[in-house]
Design a protein around this motif. Structure first.
Motif, PDB file in Angstrom:
ATOM      1  N   GLU A  80       0.901  -1.388   0.010  1.00  0.00           N
ATOM      2  CA  GLU A  80       0.049   0.130   0.092  1.00  0.00           C
ATOM      3  C   GLU A  80       0.918   1.236   0.056  1.00  0.00           C
ATOM      4  N   ALA A  81       2.190   1.233   0.644  1.00  0.00           N
ATOM      5  CA  ALA A  81       2.950   2.428   0.945  1.00  0.00           C
ATOM      6  C   ALA A  81       3.698   2.507  -0.563  1.00  0.00           C
ATOM      7  N   TYR A  82       3.383   1.695  -1.581  1.00  0.00           N
ATOM      8  CA  TYR A  82       4.256   1.804  -2.679  1.00  0.00           C
ATOM      9  C   TYR A  82       4.108   3.396  -3.144  1.00  0.00           C
ATOM     10  N   LYS A  83       5.198   4.281  -3.288  1.00  0.00           N
ATOM     11  CA  LYS A  83       5.167   5.446  -3.903  1.00  0.00           C
ATOM     12  C   LYS A  83       4.476   6.328  -3.192  1.00  0.00           C
ATOM     13  N   ALA A  84       4.053   5.956  -2.049  1.00  0.00           N
ATOM     14  CA  ALA A  84       2.980   6.895  -1.072  1.00  0.00           C
ATOM     15  C   ALA A  84       3.603   7.929  -0.687  1.00  0.00           C
ATOM     16  N   ALA A  88       1.714  14.663  -4.002  1.00  0.00           N
ATOM     17  CA  ALA A  88       0.782  14.487  -4.850  1.00  0.00           C
ATOM     18  C   ALA A  88       1.055  15.156  -6.309  1.00  0.00           C
ATOM     19  N   THR A  89       0.661  14.692  -7.208  1.00  0.00           N
ATOM     20  CA  THR A  89       0.977  15.131  -8.523  1.00  0.00           C
ATOM     21  C   THR A  89       0.545  16.625  -8.808  1.00  0.00           C
ATOM     22  N   PRO A  90       1.209  17.257  -9.331  1.00  0.00           N
ATOM     23  CA  PRO A  90       0.860  18.781  -9.381  1.00  0.00           C
ATOM     24  C   PRO A  90      -0.253  18.890 -10.283  1.00  0.00           C
ATOM     25  N   GLU A  91      -1.241  19.740 -10.094  1.00  0.00           N
ATOM     26  CA  GLU A  91      -2.348  20.044 -11.002  1.00  0.00           C
ATOM     27  C   GLU A  91      -2.063  20.196 -12.356  1.00  0.00           C
TER      28      GLU A  91
END
Length: 280
Positions: A80-84, A88-91
């Motif tokens: 679940e923590a993969y790349k967590a 957050a991807t910039p808008e």
């Protein structure tokens, strides 16, 4: 330009879209490209420039661009923590991706995307499937985990930071660069040292230098875990206590080469770009 000795075969370029999109976006982070509508077009501008540079400089006979799919991949389901820990991807990037896909299609370049698999896996599958007698394969990415895929005819085409130049890494250069005896040892290297960019945990307290030393002595994670009696002190304790995490990290670091994608090499033949569609 590529050396003459490897130019006698078809050139298949496989681009890792998101890796290049992020690279393009952050290259202009201090001086973003803003259009007349106030939209940040840095990712689009940088990606198109990179694509044009490759087409002009290398003139590939075959080409495709692979994207990560929306939603989780098998790695996220396993861990679940993969790349967590990534921000957050910039808008501005989210806004740019559909536009970049349309531009790629206007260039008559196939867009590859498979539900449940990352672009790495799609590229790995196609690279390994390509006929080595017909193709040299160039995986365009800045990510080192692709080193596990390299062969005499499969290269990482790695953009240099802050430059239009690139490094060309085949299996021999990967082994020299990381002190490995075989490119697939890159998987075990990442399994031991982890990869902070992908949140692959590895073995706590084991960095690249120690991981390389262990692989040079034992050859693989499996052999290492079978012979921990040969280790001493804190390292022995760390490896033994984290054996399951090491094996799990190795799984996360392994690029799949059997993705269910029905793509023939000839369908990746470079086409003529639609100038009118691009201008739109």
């Amino acid at each position: 330009m590529l050396s003459q000795e490897i130019m006698n075969k078809n050139k298949l370029f496989l681009l890792d879209a998101y890796a290049l999109i992020y690279r393009s976006y952050y290259a202009f982070i201090r001086n973003p490209r803003i259009n007349s509508k106030g939209q940040n077009t840095s990712a689009v501008f940088g990606f198109v420039n990179t694509l044009e540079e490759v087409l002009r400089k290398e003139d590939p006979s075959h080409i495709a661009v692979a994207f990560d799919p929306p939603g989780p991949t098998f790695r996220h389901l396993e861990f679940e923590a993969y790349k967590a820990q990534r921000e957050a991807t910039p808008e501005d990037i989210k806004w740019s991706v559909p536009i970049i896909k349309e531009i790629v299609k206007a260039y008559n370049i196939p867009v590859l995307e498979v539900e449940g698999y990352e672009a790495d896996d799609v590229i790995g599958t196609i690279a390994k499937r390509a006929d080595k007698n017909r193709f040299n394969v160039y995986m365009m990415t800045p990510d080192k985990d692709y080193g596990q895929l390299t062969e005499p005819h499969i290269f990482i085409y790695k953009p240099r930071y802050g430059s239009n130049d690139f490094d060309l890494l085949d299996d021999r250069r990967i082994m020299e660069k990381y002190g490995l005896s075989h490119p697939t040892q890159m998987i075990d290297l990442l399994g031991l040292m982890g990869d902070s960019s992908d949140n692959i945990p590895g073995c706590p307290g084991v960095g690249e230098k120690t991981a390389v030393t262990l692989l040079q002595k034992f050859g693989s994670i499996d052999k290492l875990l079978e012979q921990t009696d040969q280790l001493k002190g804190a390292l022995k304790k760390k490896v033994e206590e984290n054996s399951e995490q090491i094996l799990f990290s190795r799984m996360l670091a392994t690029i799949k080469t059997d993705v269910p994608i029905a793509v023939e090499e000839d369908s990746l033949t470079r086409g003529k770009k639609d100038e009118e569609a691009i201008r739109k």
